[in-house]
Scaffold this motif. Structure first.
Motif, PDB file in Angstrom:
ATOM      1  N   PRO A 129      96.414 -12.777  12.557  1.00 43.69           N
ATOM      2  CA  PRO A 129      95.768 -14.081  12.316  1.00 43.69           C
ATOM      3  C   PRO A 129      95.925 -14.562  10.865  1.00 43.69           C
ATOM      4  N   GLN A 130      96.147 -13.624   9.950  1.00 46.80           N
ATOM      5  CA  GLN A 130      96.357 -13.967   8.539  1.00 46.80           C
ATOM      6  C   GLN A 130      97.827 -14.272   8.238  1.00 46.80           C
ATOM      7  N   GLY A 131      98.681 -14.207   9.244  1.00 53.04           N
ATOM      8  CA  GLY A 131     100.087 -14.521   9.068  1.00 53.04           C
ATOM      9  C   GLY A 131     100.955 -13.359   8.612  1.00 53.04           C
ATOM     10  N   LYS A 132     100.428 -12.154   8.603  1.00 53.18           N
ATOM     11  CA  LYS A 132     101.185 -10.971   8.168  1.00 53.18           C
ATOM     12  C   LYS A 132     101.986 -10.401   9.340  1.00 53.18           C
ATOM     13  N   PHE A 133     103.033  -9.638   9.003  1.00 52.83           N
ATOM     14  CA  PHE A 133     103.844  -8.977  10.029  1.00 52.83           C
ATOM     15  C   PHE A 133     103.280  -7.608  10.396  1.00 52.83           C
ATOM     16  N   VAL A 134     102.515  -6.993   9.491  1.00 55.42           N
ATOM     17  CA  VAL A 134     101.983  -5.652   9.716  1.00 55.42           C
ATOM     18  C   VAL A 134     100.535  -5.753  10.193  1.00 55.42           C
ATOM     19  N   HIS A 135     100.280  -5.104  11.338  1.00 53.59           N
ATOM     20  CA  HIS A 135      98.957  -5.107  11.955  1.00 53.59           C
ATOM     21  C   HIS A 135      98.279  -3.773  11.664  1.00 53.59           C
ATOM     22  N   ASN A 136      97.064  -3.805  11.138  1.00 56.37           N
ATOM     23  CA  ASN A 136      96.268  -2.588  10.987  1.00 56.37           C
ATOM     24  C   ASN A 136      95.437  -2.479  12.258  1.00 56.37           C
ATOM     25  N   THR A 137      95.883  -1.608  13.140  1.00 58.03           N
ATOM     26  CA  THR A 137      95.261  -1.512  14.457  1.00 58.03           C
ATOM     27  C   THR A 137      95.336  -0.081  14.956  1.00 58.03           C
ATOM     28  N   LYS A 143      94.505   4.885  14.096  1.00 57.66           N
ATOM     29  CA  LYS A 143      94.564   3.671  13.298  1.00 57.66           C
ATOM     30  C   LYS A 143      95.638   3.826  12.227  1.00 57.66           C
ATOM     31  N   SER A 144      96.512   2.821  12.173  1.00 59.50           N
ATOM     32  CA  SER A 144      97.594   2.844  11.195  1.00 59.50           C
ATOM     33  C   SER A 144      98.158   1.436  11.055  1.00 59.50           C
ATOM     34  N   SER A 145      99.251   1.312  10.349  1.00 61.85           N
ATOM     35  CA  SER A 145      99.942   0.035  10.168  1.00 61.85           C
ATOM     36  C   SER A 145     101.090  -0.031  11.174  1.00 61.85           C
ATOM     37  N   TYR A 146     101.099  -1.105  11.984  1.00 65.30           N
ATOM     38  CA  TYR A 146     102.095  -1.259  13.042  1.00 65.30           C
ATOM     39  C   TYR A 146     102.757  -2.627  12.966  1.00 65.30           C
ATOM     40  N   VAL A 147     104.002  -2.672  13.431  1.00 67.53           N
ATOM     41  CA  VAL A 147     104.731  -3.927  13.591  1.00 67.53           C
ATOM     42  C   VAL A 147     104.817  -4.178  15.085  1.00 67.53           C
ATOM     43  N   LYS A 148     104.522  -5.419  15.500  1.00 67.91           N
ATOM     44  CA  LYS A 148     104.532  -5.760  16.924  1.00 67.91           C
ATOM     45  C   LYS A 148     105.693  -6.704  17.223  1.00 67.91           C
ATOM     46  N   PHE A 149     106.532  -6.267  18.169  1.00 66.31           N
ATOM     47  CA  PHE A 149     107.684  -7.049  18.601  1.00 66.31           C
ATOM     48  C   PHE A 149     107.408  -7.666  19.967  1.00 66.31           C
ATOM     49  N   ASN A 150     107.796  -8.913  20.130  1.00 61.58           N
ATOM     50  CA  ASN A 150     107.791  -9.523  21.458  1.00 61.58           C
ATOM     51  C   ASN A 150     109.012  -8.992  22.201  1.00 61.58           C
ATOM     52  N   LEU A 151     108.804  -8.496  23.406  1.00 65.16           N
ATOM     53  CA  LEU A 151     109.915  -7.977  24.204  1.00 65.16           C
ATOM     54  C   LEU A 151     110.553  -9.093  25.020  1.00 65.16           C
ATOM     55  N   PRO A 152     111.854  -8.974  25.304  1.00 58.28           N
ATOM     56  CA  PRO A 152     112.517  -9.962  26.163  1.00 58.28           C
ATOM     57  C   PRO A 152     111.823  -9.989  27.533  1.00 58.28           C
ATOM     58  N   GLN A 153     111.711 -11.178  28.107  1.00 58.04           N
ATOM     59  CA  GLN A 153     111.015 -11.334  29.381  1.00 58.04           C
ATOM     60  C   GLN A 153     111.990 -11.627  30.511  1.00 58.04           C
ATOM     61  N   GLU A 154     111.480 -11.672  31.711  1.00 56.13           N
ATOM     62  CA  GLU A 154     112.301 -11.885  32.905  1.00 56.13           C
ATOM     63  C   GLU A 154     113.139 -13.155  32.831  1.00 56.13           C
ATOM     64  N   ASP A 155     112.647 -14.194  32.165  1.00 57.49           N
ATOM     65  CA  ASP A 155     113.399 -15.443  32.100  1.00 57.49           C
ATOM     66  C   ASP A 155     114.545 -15.385  31.088  1.00 57.49           C
ATOM     67  N   ASP A 156     114.667 -14.241  30.379  1.00 54.96           N
ATOM     68  CA  ASP A 156     115.801 -14.073  29.479  1.00 54.96           C
ATOM     69  C   ASP A 156     117.055 -13.845  30.309  1.00 54.96           C
TER      70      ASP A 156
END
Length: 175
Positions: A129-137, A143-156
């Motif tokens: 929500p703060q616009g960062k690429f690294v999520h503390n989750t 609990k650690s620092s993670y990067v979240k990627f959107n995966l390709p979907q069926e319509d790809d």
């Protein structure tokens, strides 16, 4: 080759092909002429045409696909993961520990800072929500620092097995 800046691997491969063709012409096909750079340069891509961020994204997806056990909860009953947890894979998101991702990218010659900007432009990254690429989750309670990627979907552009559809096979000037 003036005006044509090539990726080094691509340039080396083409140089080997040109040399092999020249040797074959001298030894076996004396009535023919060896291929020249002008004849093959249309099949080479410039460094500007090679999308490093796309290659890095596909590389990360392939790496995660080759190591699915590292994205399993090691505390789950009958979990095949008996070692490190690198993140998790949901239906639409790949979550990777930031340090693990940075190590993988570095080993494979990708610069995280450069590719992450392009990944964001392409919509491959989920931002906080703060616009960062690294999520503390938390992933599986860790609990650690993670990067979240959107995966390709069926319509790809993939078939039912997840392989990319190829419109047309490129023909090379070699018979």
């Amino acid at each position: 080759m003036p005006g044509l800046c090539l990726q080094s691997e691509q340039a080396m491969a083409m140089a080997c092909l040109l040399l092999a063709d020249e040797i074959a012409v001298k030894l076996f096909f004396m009535d023919e002429e060896a291929l020249q750079i002008d004849q093959v340069k249309q099949y080479l891509q410039s460094a500007y045409e090679v999308d490093v961020a796309e290659r890095a994204y596909q590389s990360v997806l392939n790496w995660a696909a080759k190591n699915p056990v590292r994205f399993e909860d090691l505390k789950a009953p009958d979990s095949p993961n008996k070692g490190e947890v690198w993140g998790k894979i949901d239906e639409t998101v790949l979550v990777i520990n930031r340090d693990v991702l940075l190590e993988y990218l570095d080993k494979n010659g990708f610069d995280y800072t450069a590719v992450s900007r392009k990944w964001n432009e392409k919509g491959y990254l989920k931002r906080t929500p703060q616009g960062k690429f690294v999520h503390n989750t938390k992933v599986y309670g860790i609990k650690s620092s993670y990067v979240k990627f959107n995966l390709p979907q069926e319509d790809d552009v993939t078939d039912e097995n997840g392989f990319m559809q190829v419109e047309e096979q490129e023909n090379l000037p070699f018979d």
